[in-house]
Scaffold this motif. Structure first.
Motif, mmCIF file in Angstrom:
data_model
loop_
_atom_site.group_PDB
_atom_site.id
_atom_site.type_symbol
_atom_site.label_atom_id
_atom_site.label_comp_id
_atom_site.label_asym_id
_atom_site.label_seq_id
_atom_site.Cartn_x
_atom_site.Cartn_y
_atom_site.Cartn_z
ATOM 1 N N UNK A 20 4.831 10.315 -6.902
ATOM 2 C CA UNK A 20 5.865 10.604 -7.905
ATOM 3 C C UNK A 20 5.243 10.930 -9.255
ATOM 4 N N UNK A 21 4.186 10.203 -9.611
ATOM 5 C CA UNK A 21 3.546 10.412 -10.910
ATOM 6 C C UNK A 21 2.760 11.718 -10.973
ATOM 7 N N UNK A 22 2.373 12.242 -9.815
ATOM 8 C CA UNK A 22 1.550 13.456 -9.784
ATOM 9 C C UNK A 22 2.260 14.648 -9.153
ATOM 10 N N UNK A 23 3.589 14.537 -9.045
ATOM 11 C CA UNK A 23 4.414 15.627 -8.518
ATOM 12 C C UNK A 23 3.950 16.068 -7.128
ATOM 13 N N UNK A 24 3.585 15.092 -6.302
ATOM 14 C CA UNK A 24 3.188 15.354 -4.918
ATOM 15 C C UNK A 24 4.372 15.031 -4.018
ATOM 16 N N UNK A 25 4.722 15.953 -3.158
ATOM 17 C CA UNK A 25 5.850 15.755 -2.251
ATOM 18 C C UNK A 25 5.356 15.143 -0.939
ATOM 19 N N UNK A 26 6.282 14.501 -0.227
ATOM 20 C CA UNK A 26 5.958 13.844 1.044
ATOM 21 C C UNK A 26 6.912 14.346 2.117
ATOM 22 N N UNK A 53 0.840 -1.206 0.000
ATOM 23 C CA UNK A 53 0.000 0.000 0.000
ATOM 24 C C UNK A 53 0.869 1.248 0.000
ATOM 25 N N UNK A 54 1.891 1.257 0.872
ATOM 26 C CA UNK A 54 2.764 2.419 0.988
ATOM 27 C C UNK A 54 3.560 2.662 -0.287
ATOM 28 N N UNK A 55 4.028 1.603 -0.891
ATOM 29 C CA UNK A 55 4.791 1.748 -2.140
ATOM 30 C C UNK A 55 3.910 2.296 -3.253
ATOM 31 N N UNK A 56 2.643 1.871 -3.284
ATOM 32 C CA UNK A 56 1.701 2.399 -4.279
ATOM 33 C C UNK A 56 1.464 3.892 -4.047
ATOM 34 N N UNK A 57 1.357 4.291 -2.796
ATOM 35 C CA UNK A 57 1.161 5.706 -2.471
ATOM 36 C C UNK A 57 2.353 6.530 -2.946
ATOM 37 N N UNK A 58 3.554 6.034 -2.698
ATOM 38 C CA UNK A 58 4.764 6.758 -3.138
ATOM 39 C C UNK A 58 4.786 6.882 -4.654
ATOM 40 N N UNK A 59 4.415 5.813 -5.353
ATOM 41 C CA UNK A 59 4.363 5.856 -6.821
ATOM 42 C C UNK A 59 3.350 6.883 -7.302
ATOM 43 N N UNK A 94 1.970 17.078 0.045
ATOM 44 C CA UNK A 94 1.790 18.501 -0.244
ATOM 45 C C UNK A 94 2.253 18.880 -1.654
ATOM 46 N N UNK A 95 1.775 20.044 -2.068
ATOM 47 C CA UNK A 95 2.262 20.726 -3.255
ATOM 48 C C UNK A 95 2.439 22.197 -2.887
ATOM 49 N N UNK A 96 3.495 22.801 -3.388
ATOM 50 C CA UNK A 96 3.738 24.200 -3.077
ATOM 51 C C UNK A 96 4.956 24.367 -2.192
ATOM 52 N N UNK A 97 5.005 25.472 -1.458
ATOM 53 C CA UNK A 97 6.168 25.841 -0.663
ATOM 54 C C UNK A 97 6.015 25.357 0.781
ATOM 55 N N UNK A 98 6.639 24.231 1.113
ATOM 56 C CA UNK A 98 6.520 23.664 2.453
ATOM 57 C C UNK A 98 7.226 24.520 3.497
#
Length: 406
Positions: free
Chosen positions: A74-80, A65-71, A104-108
């Protein structure tokens, strides 16, 4: 040091806003140390329930599940960002049941470098509420104070939009995944927030839908990353009261704008005022509560004459974000998804004392004096907890300060 995958696994195992996850981190310091345990060690740990142990025995499932979330990220330019990261904000890390993972997306960096004020209110504001939210948001932008809200319809949308119009920065905390922005009509607004130095963030993975129970849990993040929370409008059952409850629990300031006593939208603010919230009639009054915020601005001219042809407005004009009626209009086909067979268990974000008080009231109507005597706590402390539970919409006071379930 635990990996991002392991932090996600832990959050997925024990839920969002879960006190159990916090207790596990307190005991093990990081998820990798928990996952390194063997079955017989789990059996001897009184912190873990039988259901918890079953989850840990299915650790491979949660790794997938976690690996799918990371993928997906990555595919949607979402940072963690995880709770052990440098840019994870201290004011969020130090609350009860902090999110272990933020997407998140944007300036953390805005979370650690800027002063922020949360502004919340009803999804169905009056013209007065819209006007108040607009003025406060623009003035906060003038003083370089970041606004925080939830990207919902109504007051949230006004806050984000008006901050952008005034060339300010704003943070949107979602109750869904970044791949499922709710409401869909605010997808373009979310994009503009990011492109203008702001931030959109959530503890829910990218594909998470906007479940109704996500939002009360989400609200603790809005209050945690803010110095104080301003409630603009809301009914007595408003979600904005839940945010105020989180703010009080976290030791944040609660501000309210006085409202029309005949208006249902003013029930929340007028009730909060009676309970001791700070009444504010301008953004400057709120800022003056924090001496370290300088009232100097780049443009000291009258901010009431902002040129609405500025760059920020040009970016968003193509989707009519400027037009209030379009932003706030309800889309009858767009409903928050509700969980089937929803559990009636307590909200996961309640601390231990809040749970003890609630469970006493759950048994039968009880007075504050009886609660204080049974739990052996000072009345002043108890009254604060009772107010928090009222704000969460869990209990209500009747004649003689007797408390019953809401």
């Amino acid at each position: 040091m635990a990996s991002t995958i392991e932090w996600i696994m832990l959050q997925e195992m024990f839920g969002y806003g879960s006190t159990k996850a916090q207790k596990i981190i307190d005991a093990y310091t990081s998820p990798d140390k928990l996952f390194a345990q063997r079955d017989f060690e789990y059996q001897n740990n009184t912190l873990l329930t039988q259901n918890d142990r079953k989850k840990l025995q299915n650790i491979d499932k949660y790794r997938v599940i976690a690996e799918k979330i990371v993928t997906d990220c990555e595919e949607n330019d979402i940072k963690i960002i995880t709770i052990d990261c440098e840019y994870y904000p201290d004011n969020l890390r130090n609350i009860y049941s902090p999110p272990l993972v933020i997407y998140y997306k944007g300036d953390i960096t805005i979370l650690k470098t800027e002063i922020a004020i949360g502004i919340v209110g009803t999804r169905n504001p009056s013209e007065y509420g819209i006007q108040v939210a607009s003025i406060f948001s623009r003035d906060f932008a003038k003083y370089k104070v970041v606004t925080v809200s939830g990207l919902a319809k109504g007051i949230d949308t006004v806050v984000h939009r008006e901050t952008l119009i005034a060339n300010g920065r704003t943070i949107a905390v979602l109750g869904s995944g970044l791949g499922n922005i709710y409401p869909a009509s605010n997808k373009e607004l979310a994009r503009v927030i990011m492109e203008n130095g702001g931030l959109i963030m959530t503890e829910y993975p990218p594909t998470s839908p906007p479940m109704s129970y996500h939002f009360p849990i989400r609200n603790r993040i809005i209050s945690a990353i803010s110095k104080g929370v301003l409630v603009v409008e809301g009914t007595h059952k408003s979600g904005s009261l839940i945010t105020a409850g989180h703010a009080l629990t976290q030791g944040r300031d609660v501000f309210v704008v006085p409202g029309n006593i005949f208006s249902p939208q003013s029930e929340a603010t007028n009730w909060l005022a009676r309970e001791g919230a700070v009444i504010a009639t301008s953004a400057k009054e709120i800022i003056e509560e924090y001496p370290y915020i300088h009232l100097e601005t780049e443009n000291k001219e009258d901010m009431g004459n902002i040129d609405e042809r500025c760059v920020s407005v040009k970016i968003i004009s193509d989707v009519d974000i400027i037009q209030e009626k379009i932003v706030i209009k309800e889309n009858k086909n767009e409903e928050i998804k509700k969980e089937e067979n929803k559990s009636t268990t307590l909200p996961p974000y309640l601390n231990e004392l809040q749970k003890e008080v609630f469970l006493l009231i759950d048994k039968s109507p009880i007075t504050s004096d009886e609660i204080a005597r049974k739990l052996k706590i000072p009345m002043q402390k108890l009254l604060s907890v009772l107010t928090q539970l009222e704000l969460f919409g869990l209990i209500t006071a009747t004649a003689g300060r007797t408390y019953i379930l809401a």
